[in-house]
Design a protein around this motif. Structure first.
Motif, mmCIF file in Angstrom:
data_model
loop_
_atom_site.group_PDB
_atom_site.id
_atom_site.type_symbol
_atom_site.label_atom_id
_atom_site.label_comp_id
_atom_site.label_asym_id
_atom_site.label_seq_id
_atom_site.Cartn_x
_atom_site.Cartn_y
_atom_site.Cartn_z
ATOM 1 N N GLU A 76 1.018 -1.150 0.060
ATOM 2 C CA GLU A 76 -0.104 -0.090 0.432
ATOM 3 C C GLU A 76 1.197 1.111 0.023
ATOM 4 O OE1 GLU A 76 0.524 -1.941 2.709
ATOM 5 O OE2 GLU A 76 1.612 -0.737 4.212
ATOM 6 N N PRO A 77 0.088 2.574 -1.031
ATOM 7 C CA PRO A 77 0.885 3.940 -0.580
ATOM 8 C C PRO A 77 1.372 3.965 1.034
ATOM 9 C CG PRO A 77 -1.024 4.056 -1.958
ATOM 10 C CD PRO A 77 -0.853 2.638 -1.871
ATOM 11 N N LEU A 78 2.440 4.564 1.481
ATOM 12 C CA LEU A 78 2.783 4.861 2.690
ATOM 13 C C LEU A 78 3.050 6.497 2.261
ATOM 14 C CD1 LEU A 78 5.889 2.592 3.662
ATOM 15 C CD2 LEU A 78 3.741 1.955 3.944
ATOM 16 N N GLU A 79 2.940 6.851 4.099
ATOM 17 C CA GLU A 79 2.701 8.771 3.846
ATOM 18 C C GLU A 79 3.617 9.364 3.406
ATOM 19 O OE1 GLU A 79 1.969 8.730 8.135
ATOM 20 O OE2 GLU A 79 2.493 10.579 7.874
ATOM 21 N N PRO A 80 5.052 8.760 2.831
ATOM 22 C CA PRO A 80 5.709 9.705 1.517
ATOM 23 C C PRO A 80 4.767 10.427 1.010
ATOM 24 C CG PRO A 80 7.049 8.565 2.967
ATOM 25 C CD PRO A 80 5.841 8.694 3.543
ATOM 26 N N GLU A 81 3.885 9.027 0.292
ATOM 27 C CA GLU A 81 3.601 8.250 -0.956
ATOM 28 C C GLU A 81 2.444 9.380 -1.089
ATOM 29 O OE1 GLU A 81 5.880 4.707 -2.620
ATOM 30 O OE2 GLU A 81 4.254 4.355 -0.840
ATOM 31 N N TYR A 82 2.228 9.637 -0.192
ATOM 32 C CA TYR A 82 -0.094 9.709 0.219
ATOM 33 C C TYR A 82 0.380 11.462 -1.113
ATOM 34 C CZ TYR A 82 -1.277 7.488 3.801
ATOM 35 O OH TYR A 82 -1.180 5.800 4.085
ATOM 36 N N PRO A 83 1.001 12.744 -1.058
ATOM 37 C CA PRO A 83 0.849 13.785 -2.448
ATOM 38 C C PRO A 83 1.302 12.847 -3.089
ATOM 39 C CG PRO A 83 3.094 14.084 -0.131
ATOM 40 C CD PRO A 83 2.067 12.238 -0.056
ATOM 41 N N LEU A 84 2.101 12.235 -3.477
ATOM 42 C CA LEU A 84 1.990 11.699 -4.742
ATOM 43 C C LEU A 84 0.939 11.520 -5.519
ATOM 44 C CD1 LEU A 84 5.744 10.685 -4.278
ATOM 45 C CD2 LEU A 84 5.069 12.394 -5.143
ATOM 46 N N MET A 85 0.078 10.888 -4.838
ATOM 47 C CA MET A 85 -1.103 9.941 -5.959
ATOM 48 C C MET A 85 -1.717 11.172 -6.195
ATOM 49 S SD MET A 85 -2.251 7.375 -3.025
ATOM 50 C CE MET A 85 -2.871 8.745 -1.705
ATOM 51 N N ARG A 86 -2.454 10.816 -7.521
ATOM 52 C CA ARG A 86 -3.410 12.180 -8.378
ATOM 53 C C ARG A 86 -4.730 11.962 -8.782
ATOM 54 N NH1 ARG A 86 -1.481 12.833 -13.806
ATOM 55 N NH2 ARG A 86 0.205 10.062 -13.348
ATOM 56 N N SER A 102 -5.642 5.573 8.087
ATOM 57 C CA SER A 102 -4.932 7.055 7.616
ATOM 58 C C SER A 102 -5.013 6.897 5.949
ATOM 59 C CB SER A 102 -3.660 7.366 8.617
ATOM 60 O OG SER A 102 -2.676 6.344 7.627
ATOM 61 N N LEU A 103 -4.141 5.725 5.487
ATOM 62 C CA LEU A 103 -4.555 4.953 4.339
ATOM 63 C C LEU A 103 -5.708 5.241 3.125
ATOM 64 C CD1 LEU A 103 -2.545 4.118 1.525
ATOM 65 C CD2 LEU A 103 -3.926 1.510 2.566
ATOM 66 N N PHE A 104 -6.844 4.789 4.475
ATOM 67 C CA PHE A 104 -7.714 4.448 3.373
ATOM 68 C C PHE A 104 -8.523 6.537 3.338
ATOM 69 C CE2 PHE A 104 -13.035 5.615 5.111
ATOM 70 C CZ PHE A 104 -13.456 4.759 4.095
ATOM 71 N N ARG A 105 -8.066 7.396 4.368
ATOM 72 C CA ARG A 105 -8.710 8.905 4.085
ATOM 73 C C ARG A 105 -8.311 9.208 2.440
ATOM 74 N NH1 ARG A 105 -11.463 10.261 8.475
ATOM 75 N NH2 ARG A 105 -11.691 9.317 10.061
ATOM 76 N N ALA A 106 -6.347 8.880 3.276
ATOM 77 C CA ALA A 106 -5.791 9.337 2.281
ATOM 78 C C ALA A 106 -5.955 9.298 0.607
ATOM 79 C CB ALA A 106 -4.160 9.223 2.309
ATOM 80 N N CYS A 107 -6.558 8.095 0.222
ATOM 81 C CA CYS A 107 -6.725 7.729 -0.628
ATOM 82 C C CYS A 107 -8.395 8.043 -1.177
ATOM 83 C CB CYS A 107 -7.070 5.842 -1.111
ATOM 84 S SG CYS A 107 -4.937 5.664 -0.617
ATOM 85 N N LEU A 108 -8.975 8.521 -0.219
ATOM 86 C CA LEU A 108 -10.470 8.675 -0.456
ATOM 87 C C LEU A 108 -10.127 10.536 -1.386
ATOM 88 C CD1 LEU A 108 -13.023 8.126 1.875
ATOM 89 C CD2 LEU A 108 -13.293 7.415 -0.415
ATOM 90 N N GLU A 109 -9.260 11.357 0.210
ATOM 91 C CA GLU A 109 -8.791 12.546 -0.414
ATOM 92 C C GLU A 109 -8.462 12.425 -2.059
ATOM 93 O OE1 GLU A 109 -6.798 13.944 3.641
ATOM 94 O OE2 GLU A 109 -8.899 13.393 4.505
ATOM 95 N N ARG A 110 -7.199 11.616 -2.482
ATOM 96 C CA ARG A 110 -6.663 11.845 -2.987
ATOM 97 C C ARG A 110 -7.400 11.537 -4.442
ATOM 98 N NH1 ARG A 110 -3.051 15.667 -3.102
ATOM 99 N NH2 ARG A 110 -1.925 14.622 -4.897
ATOM 100 N N ARG A 111 -8.976 11.186 -3.885
ATOM 101 C CA ARG A 111 -9.494 10.608 -4.868
ATOM 102 C C ARG A 111 -8.534 9.616 -6.523
ATOM 103 N NH1 ARG A 111 -14.388 13.480 -5.004
ATOM 104 N NH2 ARG A 111 -15.308 13.016 -7.393
ATOM 105 N N ILE A 112 -7.785 8.806 -5.957
ATOM 106 C CA ILE A 112 -7.343 7.901 -6.550
ATOM 107 C C ILE A 112 -8.651 6.543 -6.946
ATOM 108 C CG2 ILE A 112 -4.993 8.030 -5.441
ATOM 109 C CD1 ILE A 112 -5.911 5.304 -4.680
#
Ligand SMILES: NC(=O)c1ccc[n+]([C@@H]2O[C@H](COP(=O)([O-])OP(=O)(O)OC[C@H]3O[C@@H](n4cnc5c(N)ncnc54)[C@H](O)[C@@H]3O)[C@@H](O)[C@H]2O)c1
Length: 372
Positions: A76-86, A102-112
């Protein structure tokens, strides 16, 4: 399509999402493959091998995530990778959302678009979990055998015993791919093995294929408590696809167990099936609670990276080629297996157990509806 393969950054994670042979298959199908420099080194695969396969080498993760429409990776993407997801980017990897808010939230927010290996399903089989479950199951038994030695704080039991001295008892919860592989290795080491499951069909199958030193039993609370008292190594391998693992061994159970016994919680990537489990890493794999050694590494196959990379890439490449050729919407419309793997689609949750795990049924919709 532009396919990106970044280097894995999880602790001691030496696997890589694509082998050069898989990269070559994508290139031959007309795609562009972008590999982060050094991504394969942990599995003994050089940049030159990827270049020979037709891939391009990019210097860092920002370049790969920035250019690729589809990311193929392992963990799974880790924290340093969250901002890289488009937004709209397809990420084809293990996610295990239910265990990681936190992964769940990040992936939702980044709309991947999250296509999770662990929930791709053909009939009852999980073809992209299977190769890693084979590795983890076989390895779980080796780890248990290692940690019951005296220098590791165990009781100093040789798992196979010797002439006139009894072997160890290995208790395995869950007789799926992990459990069956662990049982075969434990049986091969001459240990006494008890395998518990709740599927009668599975128990019937296990009875047919397991050697004489493996006893398969229906898992109920009384049987579990009885077997806990005599076990030296316990391997947790239950799974309810997409959901958090059920906590079968509670803290109070530890008092029933032998001091120095070892619990290997393979199901830790889905939250763990022992109440006292918490994820550990290959750098510090174990901790002790109430004199019971816990081994809870969430990326066990990373330790045998080369074998695992080849096994995983062989399994993911055919589905990956379909996703790349047709795009995620069409591929998921045509393939039920892939549709079941779709966990998130641009801010919507498309896997019900994941939505339930975080009380977010409000943004859940079946995959078929979202991609229609
Ligand atoms: N830590 C790691 O590195 C790693 C690597 C690979 C797999 N895993 C994990 O290992 C777990 C098992 O994977 P698998 O491929 O063997 O799954 P599987 O679906 O093949 O097997 C799971 C088994 O658990 C049984 N089960 C469900 N509830 C049970 C209960 N209450 N009591 C007893 N048995 C029960 C099911 O009947 C099934 O036979 C998963 O969580 C998977 O993600 C972890």
């Amino acid at each position: 399509m532009k396919i990106g393969c970044p280097r894995e950054i999880k602790n001691h994670e030496n696997r890589v999402g694509l082998t050069p042979n898989a990269a070559c298959a994508y290139v031959q199908a007309g795609h562009e493959v972008l590999v982060e420099s050094g991504a394969g080194l942990g599995s003994g695969l050089s940049d030159q091998e990827y270049v020979a396969a037709g891939a391009q080498i990019l210097p860092g993760p920002a370049e790969v995530w920035g250019a690729a429409e589809m990311i193929v990776k392992v963990k799974e993407p880790l924290e340093p990778e969250y901002p890289l997801m488009r937004p709209g980017q397809l990420v084809y990897a293990y996610f295990h959302f239910a265990a990681d808010e936190s992964l769940f939230r990040a992936c939702l927010e980044r709309r991947i678009v999250a296509l999770a290996y662990e929930t791709v399903q053909e009939g009852r089989a999980l073809p992209l979990l299977k190769p890693m479950s084979e590795v983890a199951g076989r390895m779980a038994c080796l780890m248990g055998a290692f940690y019951i030695s005296s220098p590791q704080g165990g009781p100093g039991l040789l798992p196979m015993g010797v002439t006139g001295v009894a072997p160890a008892e290995v208790l395995i919860l869950g007789g799926g791919v992990v459990g069956t592989n662990a049982a075969h290795i434990a049986a091969g080491l001459n240990a006494n093995v008890v395998l518990l499951d709740i599927s009668l069909a599975r128990l019937e199958y296990l009875d047919e294929i397991m050697p004489a030193n493996v006893l398969s039993l229906y898992n109920d609370p009384v049987t579990l408590e009885t077997r806990l008292k005599t076990a030296d190594i316990i391997i947790g391998a239950v799974l309810i696809p997409g959901a958090r693992a059920p906590r079968l061994i509670r803290r109070e159970h530890l008092k029933l167990m032998k001091p120095g016994s070892v619990m290997v919680d393979v199901a830790i990537d889905q939250g763990g099936c022992f109440e006292t489990s918490r994820p550990t890493t290959h750098s510090r794999p174990t901790f002790v609670v109430d004199e019971v050694i816990h081994y809870c590494v969430a990326n066990m196959p990373g330790a045998y990276a080369r074998t695992s990379t080849f096994a995983l890439s062989n399994a993911t490449v055919s589905y990956g080629l379909k996703l790349a050729a047709e795009g995620v919407e069409k591929a998921c419309r045509e393939s039920e297996a892939l549709r079941l793997g779709l966990n998130m689609y641009q801010g919507r949750i498309t896997c019900k157990p994941v939505a339930e795990a975080f009380g977010r049924l409000d943004i859940y919709a079946p995959a078929a509806e979202v991609i229609a």
